[in-house]
Motif scaffolding. Structure first.
Motif, PDB file in Angstrom:
ATOM      1  N   VAL A   9       0.834  -1.205   0.000  1.00  0.00           N
ATOM      2  CA  VAL A   9       0.000   0.000   0.000  1.00  0.00           C
ATOM      3  C   VAL A   9       0.867   1.252   0.000  1.00  0.00           C
ATOM      4  CG1 VAL A   9      -1.597   1.351   1.426  1.00  0.00           C
ATOM      5  CG2 VAL A   9      -2.042  -1.068   1.009  1.00  0.00           C
ATOM      6  N   ARG A  10       1.903   1.274   0.829  1.00  0.00           N
ATOM      7  CA  ARG A  10       2.777   2.462   0.893  1.00  0.00           C
ATOM      8  C   ARG A  10       3.485   2.724  -0.431  1.00  0.00           C
ATOM      9  NH1 ARG A  10       3.290   0.554   6.022  1.00  0.00           N
ATOM     10  NH2 ARG A  10       5.149  -0.668   5.615  1.00  0.00           N
ATOM     11  N   VAL A  11       3.999   1.666  -1.065  1.00  0.00           N
ATOM     12  CA  VAL A  11       4.733   1.830  -2.328  1.00  0.00           C
ATOM     13  C   VAL A  11       3.790   2.277  -3.447  1.00  0.00           C
ATOM     14  CG1 VAL A  11       5.992   0.580  -4.135  1.00  0.00           C
ATOM     15  CG2 VAL A  11       6.611   0.252  -1.747  1.00  0.00           C
ATOM     16  N   VAL A  12       2.684   1.571  -3.612  1.00  0.00           N
ATOM     17  CA  VAL A  12       1.748   1.898  -4.691  1.00  0.00           C
ATOM     18  C   VAL A  12       1.147   3.283  -4.474  1.00  0.00           C
ATOM     19  CG1 VAL A  12      -0.460   1.264  -5.742  1.00  0.00           C
ATOM     20  CG2 VAL A  12       1.258  -0.491  -5.311  1.00  0.00           C
ATOM     21  N   ASP A  13       0.756   3.582  -3.235  1.00  0.00           N
ATOM     22  CA  ASP A  13       0.186   4.902  -2.952  1.00  0.00           C
ATOM     23  C   ASP A  13       1.198   6.021  -3.206  1.00  0.00           C
ATOM     24  OD1 ASP A  13      -2.184   3.689  -2.297  1.00  0.00           O
ATOM     25  OD2 ASP A  13      -2.206   4.335  -0.198  1.00  0.00           O
ATOM     26  N   SER A 154      -4.569  -1.932  -3.821  1.00  0.00           N
ATOM     27  CA  SER A 154      -4.195  -1.186  -2.626  1.00  0.00           C
ATOM     28  C   SER A 154      -5.433  -0.789  -1.820  1.00  0.00           C
ATOM     29  CB  SER A 154      -3.392   0.068  -3.014  1.00  0.00           C
ATOM     30  OG  SER A 154      -3.169   0.891  -1.904  1.00  0.00           O
ATOM     31  N   GLU A 155      -6.472  -0.344  -2.518  1.00  0.00           N
ATOM     32  CA  GLU A 155      -7.723   0.018  -1.830  1.00  0.00           C
ATOM     33  C   GLU A 155      -8.362  -1.212  -1.181  1.00  0.00           C
ATOM     34  OE1 GLU A 155      -8.729   3.246  -1.408  1.00  0.00           O
ATOM     35  OE2 GLU A 155      -6.847   3.689  -2.423  1.00  0.00           O
ATOM     36  N   LEU A 156      -8.277  -2.367  -1.842  1.00  0.00           N
ATOM     37  CA  LEU A 156      -8.773  -3.606  -1.253  1.00  0.00           C
ATOM     38  C   LEU A 156      -8.016  -3.932   0.035  1.00  0.00           C
ATOM     39  CD1 LEU A 156     -10.457  -6.235  -1.290  1.00  0.00           C
ATOM     40  CD2 LEU A 156      -8.668  -7.219  -2.745  1.00  0.00           C
ATOM     41  N   PHE A 157      -6.703  -3.800  -0.005  1.00  0.00           N
ATOM     42  CA  PHE A 157      -5.900  -4.055   1.192  1.00  0.00           C
ATOM     43  C   PHE A 157      -6.252  -3.094   2.329  1.00  0.00           C
ATOM     44  CE2 PHE A 157      -2.123  -6.110  -1.277  1.00  0.00           C
ATOM     45  CZ  PHE A 157      -2.874  -7.253  -1.453  1.00  0.00           C
ATOM     46  N   LYS A 158      -6.509  -1.839   1.998  1.00  0.00           N
ATOM     47  CA  LYS A 158      -6.915  -0.869   3.025  1.00  0.00           C
ATOM     48  C   LYS A 158      -8.261  -1.254   3.630  1.00  0.00           C
ATOM     49  CE  LYS A 158      -4.739   2.932   0.588  1.00  0.00           C
ATOM     50  NZ  LYS A 158      -5.009   4.170  -0.162  1.00  0.00           N
ATOM     51  N   ILE A 160      -9.501  -4.321   3.829  1.00  0.00           N
ATOM     52  CA  ILE A 160      -9.258  -5.502   4.667  1.00  0.00           C
ATOM     53  C   ILE A 160      -8.670  -5.076   6.009  1.00  0.00           C
ATOM     54  CG2 ILE A 160      -7.845  -7.593   4.891  1.00  0.00           C
ATOM     55  CD1 ILE A 160      -8.211  -7.955   1.809  1.00  0.00           C
ATOM     56  N   ALA A 161      -7.726  -4.150   5.977  1.00  0.00           N
ATOM     57  CA  ALA A 161      -7.122  -3.666   7.227  1.00  0.00           C
ATOM     58  C   ALA A 161      -8.166  -2.962   8.092  1.00  0.00           C
ATOM     59  CB  ALA A 161      -5.964  -2.728   6.917  1.00  0.00           C
ATOM     60  N   THR A 162      -9.033  -2.190   7.494  1.00  0.00           N
ATOM     61  CA  THR A 162     -10.094  -1.504   8.246  1.00  0.00           C
ATOM     62  C   THR A 162     -11.017  -2.528   8.900  1.00  0.00           C
ATOM     63  OG1 THR A 162     -10.042   0.395   6.763  1.00  0.00           O
ATOM     64  CG2 THR A 162     -12.030   0.109   8.064  1.00  0.00           C
ATOM     65  N   LEU A 163     -11.346  -3.596   8.185  1.00  0.00           N
ATOM     66  CA  LEU A 163     -12.203  -4.637   8.738  1.00  0.00           C
ATOM     67  C   LEU A 163     -11.524  -5.372   9.895  1.00  0.00           C
ATOM     68  CD1 LEU A 163     -13.760  -6.106   5.469  1.00  0.00           C
ATOM     69  CD2 LEU A 163     -14.890  -4.709   7.208  1.00  0.00           C
ATOM     70  N   LYS A 164     -10.212  -5.476   9.843  1.00  0.00           N
ATOM     71  CA  LYS A 164      -9.454  -6.123  10.928  1.00  0.00           C
ATOM     72  C   LYS A 164      -9.134  -5.160  12.061  1.00  0.00           C
ATOM     73  CE  LYS A 164      -7.336  -9.810   8.305  1.00  0.00           C
ATOM     74  NZ  LYS A 164      -7.372 -11.048   9.046  1.00  0.00           N
ATOM     75  N   GLY A 165      -9.450  -3.865  11.859  1.00  0.00           N
ATOM     76  CA  GLY A 165      -9.197  -2.876  12.890  1.00  0.00           C
ATOM     77  C   GLY A 165      -7.759  -2.399  12.934  1.00  0.00           C
ATOM     78  N   VAL A 166      -7.059  -2.517  11.809  1.00  0.00           N
ATOM     79  CA  VAL A 166      -5.653  -2.125  11.721  1.00  0.00           C
ATOM     80  C   VAL A 166      -5.538  -0.946  10.756  1.00  0.00           C
ATOM     81  CG1 VAL A 166      -3.349  -2.903  11.030  1.00  0.00           C
ATOM     82  CG2 VAL A 166      -4.934  -4.507  12.078  1.00  0.00           C
ATOM     83  N   LYS A 167      -4.636  -0.038  11.044  1.00  0.00           N
ATOM     84  CA  LYS A 167      -4.381   1.107  10.155  1.00  0.00           C
ATOM     85  C   LYS A 167      -3.118   0.808   9.362  1.00  0.00           C
ATOM     86  CE  LYS A 167      -4.949   5.538   9.091  1.00  0.00           C
ATOM     87  NZ  LYS A 167      -5.754   5.824   7.954  1.00  0.00           N
ATOM     88  N   LEU A 168      -3.223   0.813   8.025  1.00  0.00           N
ATOM     89  CA  LEU A 168      -2.042   0.595   7.175  1.00  0.00           C
ATOM     90  C   LEU A 168      -1.322   1.896   6.893  1.00  0.00           C
ATOM     91  CD1 LEU A 168      -3.224  -2.019   4.527  1.00  0.00           C
ATOM     92  CD2 LEU A 168      -1.846  -2.395   6.527  1.00  0.00           C
TER      93      LEU A 168
END
Length: 168
Positions: A9-13, A154-158, A160-168
């Protein structure tokens, strides 16, 4: 797994952010081309290349600016229900609907690649009086669609992280 998703996410963003900020100035390129078109039609002989070159610049502007637009959340949504939902509910719906976008972009990339390879193979030119080669704009389209595909993942990964309660 989440750390690898975070790196992705960091690289692509970062790439799409920088590219989007650079492409933002293509509006001035288009303005310059169209200004020259007006000046040449008024005072000199009309230029054959200006209209088509402005179209090519506009294609680059939209195609390469798309991933930045998606990243910034400035894409068009139906906010009738979406605006009232919680962040987790939005992430759930986005995590499902992004697969449609990824499929669509995959089909678009396949078609763009096929068209670009045809353009290289046969030296395809525009049927206008100027007759520029079409492969440069087709390469830009392939690259832009590919970057949009990476940004969608990248948006999909974000989500998924939101659903897990994690901030990427």
């Amino acid at each position: 797994m989440l750390s690898m998703m975070g790196k992705y996410v960091r690289v692509v963003d970062a790439i799409n952010y920088r590219m989007g900020r650079l492409i933002m100035y293509f509006i001035f390129v288009m303005m310059g081309i169209l200004l020259w078109s007006s000046i040449s039609k008024t005072f000199f002989l009309p230029s054959l290349w200006t209209l088509e070159m402005a179209q090519f610049a506009m294609v680059a502007y939209y195609i390469l600016g798309g991933p930045y637009s998606l990243q910034m959340g400035s894409n068009v949504r139906m906010d009738l229900f979406y605006g009232a939902w919680s962040d987790k509910k939005k992430a759930q719906i986005d995590a499902i609907t992004v697969f449609f976008l990824i499929f669509y972009l995959g089909v678009m990339l396949y078609g763009a690649y096929d068209s670009t390879s045809y353009s290289f193979q046969y030296g395809e030119r525009s049927p206008t009086a100027w007759r520029p080669y079409l492969w440069p704009i087709k390469v830009v389209m392939c690259f832009g669609i590919f970057m949009m595909l990476l940004q969608s993942i990248s948006e999909l990964f974000k989500d998924i992280a939101t659903l897990k309660g994690v901030k990427l």
